[in-house]
Design a protein around this motif. Sequence first.
Motif, PDB file in Angstrom:
ATOM      1  N   ARG A 167      14.064  -6.024  -5.838  1.00 33.97           N
ATOM      2  CA  ARG A 167      12.800  -6.762  -5.883  1.00 33.97           C
ATOM      3  C   ARG A 167      11.909  -6.428  -4.686  1.00 33.97           C
ATOM      4  O   ARG A 167      10.682  -6.326  -4.816  1.00 33.97           O
ATOM      5  N   ARG A 180      10.189  -3.257  -5.436  1.00 36.85           N
ATOM      6  CA  ARG A 180       9.097  -3.439  -6.401  1.00 36.85           C
ATOM      7  C   ARG A 180       7.873  -4.061  -5.736  1.00 36.85           C
ATOM      8  O   ARG A 180       6.740  -3.691  -6.043  1.00 36.85           O
ATOM      9  N   PHE A 181       8.096  -5.000  -4.826  1.00 34.21           N
ATOM     10  CA  PHE A 181       6.996  -5.634  -4.097  1.00 34.21           C
ATOM     11  C   PHE A 181       6.245  -4.602  -3.261  1.00 34.21           C
ATOM     12  O   PHE A 181       5.012  -4.546  -3.254  1.00 34.21           O
ATOM     13  N   ARG A 215       6.124  -1.361  -3.789  1.00 35.71           N
ATOM     14  CA  ARG A 215       5.413  -0.438  -4.660  1.00 35.71           C
ATOM     15  C   ARG A 215       4.152  -1.088  -5.231  1.00 35.71           C
ATOM     16  O   ARG A 215       3.119  -0.428  -5.388  1.00 35.71           O
ATOM     17  N   ALA A 216       4.234  -2.379  -5.537  1.00 35.35           N
ATOM     18  CA  ALA A 216       3.058  -3.073  -6.058  1.00 35.35           C
ATOM     19  C   ALA A 216       1.928  -3.093  -5.039  1.00 35.35           C
ATOM     20  O   ALA A 216       0.752  -2.921  -5.380  1.00 35.35           O
ATOM     21  N   CYS A 218       0.662 -10.031  -6.291  1.00 31.24           N
ATOM     22  CA  CYS A 218       1.660  -8.951  -6.251  1.00 31.24           C
ATOM     23  C   CYS A 218       3.056  -9.535  -6.051  1.00 31.24           C
ATOM     24  O   CYS A 218       4.023  -9.124  -6.707  1.00 31.24           O
ATOM     25  N   ALA A 223       4.317 -11.391  -9.190  1.00 32.05           N
ATOM     26  CA  ALA A 223       4.688 -10.505 -10.294  1.00 32.05           C
ATOM     27  C   ALA A 223       6.007  -9.785 -10.055  1.00 32.05           C
ATOM     28  O   ALA A 223       6.641  -9.317 -11.005  1.00 32.05           O
ATOM     29  N   THR A 224       6.453  -9.685  -8.808  1.00 32.93           N
ATOM     30  CA  THR A 224       7.607  -8.829  -8.511  1.00 32.93           C
ATOM     31  C   THR A 224       8.795  -9.555  -7.895  1.00 32.93           C
ATOM     32  O   THR A 224       9.902  -9.024  -7.917  1.00 32.93           O
ATOM     33  N   SER A 283      11.731 -14.724 -10.810  1.00 31.96           N
ATOM     34  CA  SER A 283      12.232 -14.481 -12.166  1.00 31.96           C
ATOM     35  C   SER A 283      12.252 -15.736 -13.020  1.00 31.96           C
ATOM     36  O   SER A 283      12.445 -15.640 -14.230  1.00 31.96           O
TER      37      SER A 283
END
Length: 359
Positions: free
Chosen positions: A27, A30-31, A33-34, A49, A52-53, A56
């Motif tokens: 996660r 992903r954060f 990369r966002a 951002c 969204a990442t 869950s």
Amino acid sequence: MTADLAELSARFCAALRAQGVAVGADRSARFARAIMVVSPRRVPELYWCALATLVSTPDEIDVLTRVFSAVFESADPADFRGDRPQATASAGAFTASDSRPSRDLRTAMAGSPAERLMSRDFADLEPEELARLREIMRRFELATPRRRTRRKRISATGRRVDLRETLRRARRSGGEPAVLSRWTPRDKPRKLVVLCDISGSMEAHARAMLQLLVCAAGGARAEVFTFATRLTRLTRALARNPAAAMRRAGEEAPDWSSGTRIGASLREFLDTYGARGMARGAVVVIISDGWETGDTGELRAQMARLSLLAHRIVWVNPRTAKPGYRPAVGGMAAAWPYCDEVVSAHRLDAVDELLAAIG
């Protein structure tokens, strides 16, 4: 004073974990990369951002909002409620609560040395610049596919009856089996084997890839070999902190920055380790630009052998990032038909391709 974005993001993820939100390396990556894709200019955009990442379930949203406000002091939780960021939301970008004019997120990101280095080719980085990327590399996760093993575990949803366990439990009821125990096979991650070219043409990229293995979650489980004119096993040397591991790697691989004999090195690996079990069912990653100074026929033959043993072969070649690249001649042309995936991974923001190919 404007704080470092990477440092604040890492602190934010750590604070979420402390509050019970399962923010792991996947996660966090992903954060990161966002942030690179969206390039948020305002704090509310960064919040979206994160939303969204990093969460869950709906229960985690309030926790994220509260922790976000605490870490990024200029953010007001009220700005982040509703269907979209408020137009009047704080324009501060990771700035302390003082009377000075605030700056937007783009300025803050431009001031982060690590973030600026993410889009630079590993070959262009100085050793100290590469060291700055360690914290970001820790957010990546090297995860191989899972495979079924011969071991079993008791499971209520298992399809097969475990007679021994059923009889053992039946002793509690006078020999009458009240409940049938069932079992299902256990699974575990496939082995990850890395063969890294440390010849002169690959020196910079090899150091970056070895550092990634040391830092990334899951990288410590990999079997790591280097090769140039000979094969060297570095698994134990790399199971330490990044700085010490890189020094030890240089000491244990005497052919660093020399020529390349890929085929001969592959043959040595298969004869000594691979065919005896290390490569069977494994994900094998070969990091090389394919410049073979030996016999390309030898390389082709050894790649054919490896393809019969490995679950998947991933070749990392930084030269494939160049527009119009074609494996027309040399070692890469010989190896290409046996590769399941060929990626460049020539800079940090291109490593996602490698992680996906491994997984």
